[in-house]
Every structure is written in C-alpha cells, then in structure tokens.
Motif scaffolding. Structure first.
Motif, PDB file in Angstrom:
ATOM      1  N   GLY A 275      -2.275  13.180   2.123  1.00 15.61           N
ATOM      2  CA  GLY A 275      -2.003  11.755   2.171  1.00 15.61           C
ATOM      3  C   GLY A 275      -1.168  11.336   3.365  1.00 15.61           C
ATOM      4  O   GLY A 275      -0.245  12.042   3.772  1.00 15.61           O
ATOM      5  N   ASP A 276      -1.485  10.189   3.935  1.00 22.41           N
ATOM      6  CA  ASP A 276      -0.713   9.584   5.020  1.00 22.41           C
ATOM      7  C   ASP A 276      -0.140   8.269   4.505  1.00 22.41           C
ATOM      8  O   ASP A 276      -0.893   7.393   4.040  1.00 22.41           O
ATOM      9  N   VAL A 277       1.185   8.120   4.569  1.00 24.96           N
ATOM     10  CA  VAL A 277       1.814   6.908   4.032  1.00 24.96           C
ATOM     11  C   VAL A 277       1.379   5.684   4.828  1.00 24.96           C
ATOM     12  O   VAL A 277       1.111   5.765   6.027  1.00 24.96           O
ATOM     13  N   MET A 278       1.296   4.551   4.142  1.00 23.97           N
ATOM     14  CA  MET A 278       0.890   3.319   4.816  1.00 23.97           C
ATOM     15  C   MET A 278       1.691   2.129   4.266  1.00 23.97           C
ATOM     16  O   MET A 278       1.139   1.210   3.646  1.00 23.97           O
ATOM     17  N   PRO A 279       3.019   2.127   4.478  1.00 24.14           N
ATOM     18  CA  PRO A 279       3.859   1.041   3.970  1.00 24.14           C
ATOM     19  C   PRO A 279       3.530  -0.297   4.636  1.00 24.14           C
ATOM     20  O   PRO A 279       3.176  -0.352   5.813  1.00 24.14           O
ATOM     21  N   MET A 280       3.625  -1.365   3.851  1.00 21.98           N
ATOM     22  CA  MET A 280       3.375  -2.723   4.351  1.00 21.98           C
ATOM     23  C   MET A 280       4.344  -3.685   3.697  1.00 21.98           C
ATOM     24  O   MET A 280       4.880  -3.399   2.626  1.00 21.98           O
ATOM     25  N   LYS A 281       4.521  -4.836   4.322  1.00 18.59           N
ATOM     26  CA  LYS A 281       5.248  -5.914   3.677  1.00 18.59           C
ATOM     27  C   LYS A 281       4.345  -6.490   2.589  1.00 18.59           C
ATOM     28  O   LYS A 281       3.118  -6.373   2.658  1.00 18.59           O
ATOM     29  N   ALA A 282       4.935  -7.109   1.586  1.00 18.25           N
ATOM     30  CA  ALA A 282       4.164  -7.602   0.448  1.00 18.25           C
ATOM     31  C   ALA A 282       3.067  -8.571   0.886  1.00 18.25           C
ATOM     32  O   ALA A 282       1.925  -8.490   0.421  1.00 18.25           O
TER      33      ALA A 282
ATOM     34  N   ALA B 212       0.875  -1.167   0.000  1.00 21.20           N
ATOM     35  CA  ALA B 212       0.000   0.000   0.000  1.00 21.20           C
ATOM     36  C   ALA B 212       0.916   1.222   0.000  1.00 21.20           C
ATOM     37  O   ALA B 212       2.020   1.178   0.545  1.00 21.20           O
ATOM     38  N   LEU B 213       0.471   2.301  -0.611  1.00 25.34           N
ATOM     39  CA  LEU B 213       1.300   3.496  -0.696  1.00 25.34           C
ATOM     40  C   LEU B 213       0.839   4.600   0.249  1.00 25.34           C
ATOM     41  O   LEU B 213       1.597   5.063   1.085  1.00 25.34           O
ATOM     42  N   VAL B 214      -0.400   5.001   0.080  1.00 26.26           N
ATOM     43  CA  VAL B 214      -0.853   6.168   0.828  1.00 26.26           C
ATOM     44  C   VAL B 214      -2.362   6.091   1.071  1.00 26.26           C
ATOM     45  O   VAL B 214      -3.109   5.582   0.243  1.00 26.26           O
ATOM     46  N   SER B 215      -2.765   6.588   2.196  1.00 27.09           N
ATOM     47  CA  SER B 215      -4.181   6.738   2.513  1.00 27.09           C
ATOM     48  C   SER B 215      -4.598   8.153   2.142  1.00 27.09           C
ATOM     49  O   SER B 215      -3.960   9.122   2.550  1.00 27.09           O
ATOM     50  N   LEU B 216      -5.656   8.253   1.338  1.00 28.30           N
ATOM     51  CA  LEU B 216      -6.186   9.554   0.922  1.00 28.30           C
ATOM     52  C   LEU B 216      -7.672   9.591   1.299  1.00 28.30           C
ATOM     53  O   LEU B 216      -8.538   9.292   0.464  1.00 28.30           O
ATOM     54  N   PRO B 217      -7.956   9.895   2.544  1.00 24.44           N
ATOM     55  CA  PRO B 217      -9.337   9.767   3.013  1.00 24.44           C
ATOM     56  C   PRO B 217     -10.311  10.683   2.302  1.00 24.44           C
ATOM     57  O   PRO B 217      -9.959  11.773   1.855  1.00 24.44           O
ATOM     58  N   ASN B 218     -11.521  10.185   2.164  1.00 22.49           N
ATOM     59  CA  ASN B 218     -12.595  11.044   1.683  1.00 22.49           C
ATOM     60  C   ASN B 218     -13.017  11.959   2.825  1.00 22.49           C
ATOM     61  O   ASN B 218     -12.936  11.594   3.998  1.00 22.49           O
TER      62      ASN B 218
END
Length: 224
Positions: A191-198, A22-28
């Motif tokens: 945007g808030d970044v949301m890095p995760m492992k694959a 995941a890259l980024v959270s862009l909330p509505n």
C-alpha cells in the motif's frame, strides 16, 4: 464503485456520507502463470491472435477485478471472456492451473506468490507504479493508454457529522498516515498512503464515481 455498478445500492455516497480522507492505494496487479507471457504486449498479441478464446478471472461480477479487466479490455481492444469466481483465492487457483489466462488481483493477495515465483506480474493497474513492485510497469507504461484503474481505500463518516469533527478526523488521520511506522506497515502489504484534505477527498470520490459509471456503461457490466 458500488454506486456505479448497482442500480440501487441502498445509499448515495455523495449525499449520505461525509468524506474524511483517502487512506491508501492498493493497486491491482495483472498476474499470469510463470513463463506464459513475456510482457503485457505479448499477452495482448496472444489475445488478438485468438479473439474470444482467452479469458480472465475476477472475484465476482462487479468487483474491482472485474471492472479492472473491462477497463483493460476496452483500452486494448482485445476480445476476452470474463470468468467470475466466488473469491480471490479461487481466481488465483484458476490462473495457476491454466483455467484462466490472467487476473487483476489486489496486490496484497498476490505479493507472496509473485515473490516466490509461482505467479508472474506483468503490470500494475494504477496511475503510477507501486512502491512494493517498483520494477513492474503500469499498464499505460506497458503501451496501452487509458488502461489505468486505481484501487484505493477511504475513510467516511455519516453525512450529518458536524464539519468541525470531520476536519478534526481528517487532521488526525492524515497525521497518522504520515507516521513512518504506519507508512512502513502499509508498504509491507503493497500500500501507498494517499492523504487528502476532506474537501479534496469529496471531489476525488465524485470523480471516481463518474469514471466508474462511464466504464460500466461502456463495458455493459450488469449486476443483479
């Protein structure tokens, strides 16, 4: 989202794609005309006082804004009409002119109008507050459980991509997301970044598809 709203989107995201992260959270953000409603509860009370007479905008049937609006409708028990527009700008105009009562719009598209006071933000749709609008509550904090709707952007590769390459792409992308300059630039658009492992991302995507499938079934959303 496409996997849940279209009966035959032309691909299977779980079989045809390999998740990187995941890259980024862009909330509505739920926008209304200024001074029209004091709070989220005020909007809901107004809708319940006039069932079926209020409406909400979206950027088209099956869009994130549409599903977000349906999530909110089901969680609050209000009866409102969905008005689909050709795109985001038309939806914003409808709120500004009073043609529609509210709109769950991606934050980057509304941030300038909110800052200038041309629109009011009653809540954000995500599971947590947005770093760009720290004083705006989530819909859950506004008093409506099970109303959250997360809007995010991810990174995939073709399913047959060698696992070593997937892991390398993940490592480099996560590293980039943790770069202060990158985080700052993304924050400027809300945007808030949301890095995760694959592997975590794969599980996250499956869960999101299931959540949206349940929402589509409950709301009766149909896309031709």
């Amino acid at each position: 989202m496409v996997a849940s709203t279209y009966s035959n989107p032309g691909y299977d995201p779980l079989k045809d794609l390999a998740g990187i992260t995941a890259l980024v959270s862009l909330p509505n953000v739920l926008i209304v005309a200024p001074n029209k409603y004091k709070s989220l509860k005020d909007l809901v009370e107004a809708a319940k006082a006039s069932p079926g007479k209020m409406n909400y905008a979206s950027a088209g049937a099956g869009s994130a804004a549409h599903l977000n609006g349906e999530r909110f409708r089901l969680a609050t028990g209000i009866k409102v009409q969905h008005i689909p527009y050709k795109g985001g700008p038309e939806g914003v105009t409808s709120v500004l002119t009073g043609e529609t009562d509210f709109y769950f719009i991606p934050l980057p598209a509304a941030r300038g109008l909110i800052s200038s006071g041309k629109l009011a933000a009653l809540a954000v749709s995500g599971s947590s507050r947005s770093g760009a609008l720290p004083n705006v509550p989530t819909t859950v904090e506004g008093g409506f459980p099970n109303s959250e709707y997360d809007f995010w952007v991810g990174f995939w590769a073709p399913a047959k991509t060698p696992r070593a390459i997937v892991e390398k792409l993940n490592a480099e992308t996560v590293k980039a997301l943790q770069n202060p300059t990158v985080k700052e630039k993304l924050a400027k658009i809300g945007g808030d970044v949301m890095p995760m492992k694959a592997a975590e991302f794969d599980a996250f995507v499956k869960k999101e598809i299931d959540i949206n499938a349940t929402l589509v079934k409950a709301s009766g959303v149909k896309i031709n």
